[in-house]
Design a protein around this motif. Sequence first.
Motif, PDB file in Angstrom:
ATOM      1  N   GLY A  19       3.542   0.302  -7.204  1.00 36.07           N
ATOM      2  CA  GLY A  19       3.025  -0.735  -6.326  1.00 36.07           C
ATOM      3  C   GLY A  19       1.691  -1.267  -6.802  1.00 36.07           C
ATOM      4  O   GLY A  19       1.026  -0.671  -7.648  1.00 36.07           O
TER       5      GLY A  19
ATOM      6  N   PHE B  37      -3.511   3.626  -1.753  1.00 39.19           N
ATOM      7  CA  PHE B  37      -2.053   3.743  -1.818  1.00 39.19           C
ATOM      8  C   PHE B  37      -1.611   4.957  -1.015  1.00 39.19           C
ATOM      9  O   PHE B  37      -2.302   5.981  -0.995  1.00 39.19           O
ATOM     10  CB  PHE B  37      -1.576   3.934  -3.266  1.00 39.19           C
ATOM     11  CG  PHE B  37      -1.750   2.740  -4.154  1.00 39.19           C
ATOM     12  CD1 PHE B  37      -0.796   1.744  -4.204  1.00 39.19           C
ATOM     13  CD2 PHE B  37      -2.881   2.625  -4.955  1.00 39.19           C
ATOM     14  CE1 PHE B  37      -0.959   0.649  -5.037  1.00 39.19           C
ATOM     15  CE2 PHE B  37      -3.055   1.531  -5.790  1.00 39.19           C
ATOM     16  CZ  PHE B  37      -2.081   0.535  -5.829  1.00 39.19           C
TER      17      PHE B  37
ATOM     18  N   THR C 210       1.495   7.641  -0.931  1.00 39.17           N
ATOM     19  CA  THR C 210       2.556   8.055  -1.844  1.00 39.17           C
ATOM     20  C   THR C 210       2.884   9.532  -1.621  1.00 39.17           C
ATOM     21  O   THR C 210       2.608  10.079  -0.548  1.00 39.17           O
ATOM     22  CB  THR C 210       2.130   7.762  -3.309  1.00 39.17           C
ATOM     23  OG1 THR C 210       3.210   8.064  -4.178  1.00 39.17           O
ATOM     24  CG2 THR C 210       0.890   8.528  -3.717  1.00 39.17           C
TER      25      THR C 210
ATOM     26  N   SER D  59       0.820  -1.200   0.000  1.00 41.10           N
ATOM     27  CA  SER D  59       0.000   0.000   0.000  1.00 41.10           C
ATOM     28  C   SER D  59       0.857   1.256   0.000  1.00 41.10           C
ATOM     29  O   SER D  59       0.545   2.228  -0.689  1.00 41.10           O
ATOM     30  CB  SER D  59      -0.932   0.009   1.218  1.00 41.10           C
ATOM     31  OG  SER D  59      -1.722   1.171   1.236  1.00 41.10           O
ATOM     32  N   ASP D  60       1.940   1.261   0.766  1.00 38.96           N
ATOM     33  CA  ASP D  60       2.830   2.416   0.845  1.00 38.96           C
ATOM     34  C   ASP D  60       3.905   2.282  -0.230  1.00 38.96           C
ATOM     35  O   ASP D  60       4.773   1.409  -0.150  1.00 38.96           O
ATOM     36  CB  ASP D  60       3.468   2.496   2.225  1.00 38.96           C
ATOM     37  CG  ASP D  60       4.235   3.792   2.450  1.00 38.96           C
ATOM     38  OD1 ASP D  60       4.569   4.478   1.448  1.00 38.96           O
ATOM     39  OD2 ASP D  60       4.515   4.131   3.615  1.00 38.96           O
ATOM     40  N   ILE D  61       3.842   3.141  -1.248  1.00 40.23           N
ATOM     41  CA  ILE D  61       4.798   3.052  -2.352  1.00 40.23           C
ATOM     42  C   ILE D  61       5.829   4.179  -2.296  1.00 40.23           C
ATOM     43  O   ILE D  61       6.558   4.398  -3.264  1.00 40.23           O
ATOM     44  CB  ILE D  61       4.072   3.064  -3.712  1.00 40.23           C
ATOM     45  CG1 ILE D  61       3.290   4.366  -3.932  1.00 40.23           C
ATOM     46  CG2 ILE D  61       3.143   1.866  -3.830  1.00 40.23           C
ATOM     47  CD1 ILE D  61       2.675   4.495  -5.326  1.00 40.23           C
TER      48      ILE D  61
ATOM     49  N   GLN E 159      -2.054  -3.062  -5.462  1.00 38.35           N
ATOM     50  CA  GLN E 159      -2.980  -3.322  -4.372  1.00 38.35           C
ATOM     51  C   GLN E 159      -4.184  -4.104  -4.870  1.00 38.35           C
ATOM     52  O   GLN E 159      -4.623  -3.954  -6.013  1.00 38.35           O
ATOM     53  CB  GLN E 159      -3.462  -2.011  -3.753  1.00 38.35           C
ATOM     54  CG  GLN E 159      -2.552  -1.485  -2.647  1.00 38.35           C
ATOM     55  CD  GLN E 159      -2.590  -2.352  -1.411  1.00 38.35           C
ATOM     56  OE1 GLN E 159      -3.516  -2.288  -0.618  1.00 38.35           O
ATOM     57  NE2 GLN E 159      -1.576  -3.184  -1.239  1.00 38.35           N
TER      58      GLN E 159
END
Length: 294
Positions: free
Chosen positions: A183, A195, A197, A117-119, A185
């Motif tokens: 990324g 996400f 970002t 989720s965290d890109i 998801q």
Amino acid sequence: MSHHAHADETEEHDLGLSHDLPKIMARRGLLGLLGGVGAAAALTACGSGGTTSTTADSSASTSSGPGGNPPPAGGGMGGDSSVEVAEGEIPEETAGPYPGDGSNGPNVLSESGVVRSDITSSFGDATGVAAGIPATVKLKVYDLDGDEVTPLAGAAIYLWHCDREGRYSMYDEAIAEENYLRGVQEADANGELTFTTIFPACYSGRWPHMHFEVYESLAKATSGDNKLRTSQLALPEDVCNDVYATEGYEQSVTNLEQLSLDSDGIFSDGYSLQLAKVTGSVTDGYTVTLNVPV
């Protein structure tokens, strides 16, 4: 690859929609029509002091509202999963020259760790972290079949975009070893996914945007198999102006002054279904919301 080469190559590839002219003409009739998923209402309601809440300029396109997705009564992302019929699917667009999906050079989709989720940061052997104003991207994917609207539970989206300097990881010479701001998801039962970002730059020749590919499942996304749609998300001008007034985005100010949504090579044929709803502030970060009917 120099930064100038990056900009030139981007223009050459991203403006190459003449190859898809029949597809574009087929969709022109859809862009001015209303779409509907209950995503924007909840975000509009949660604003606080200093919050920016954008609306689309109907005089600039055939847009009927932000993202072409006016919310149904009582609907909301993360709450009521009911949807209204959206009259038009999200447009098909070029992936551009830096997709990182194996179609043009490197393939991040096959790498372990791309599902996240965290890109903001790179993964695997890369350790870089993208600097910039925080942004949370909330997308809702649903199937549009006549009058039937069905959230695509289990669908997957691959999201990627440039960094604060206008560079794409895995391609620009300075960050070729990084894979941040990319990324995948998987959508939940309501077709929703998120996400974390940063707000992207405005680089020469393109309106500020994010790229995404929609897949039927996580397995298909990580193998780059049978994309349902490739498209791009446009960011509203007022929010871009606020973000680009902050440290690190200085070049974006000059680039944005030379562009408009109506002159952009991707969005100039209509952007009502692609202009995201954005709320938040430079201090607190932004929430970017878009409904994705396919």
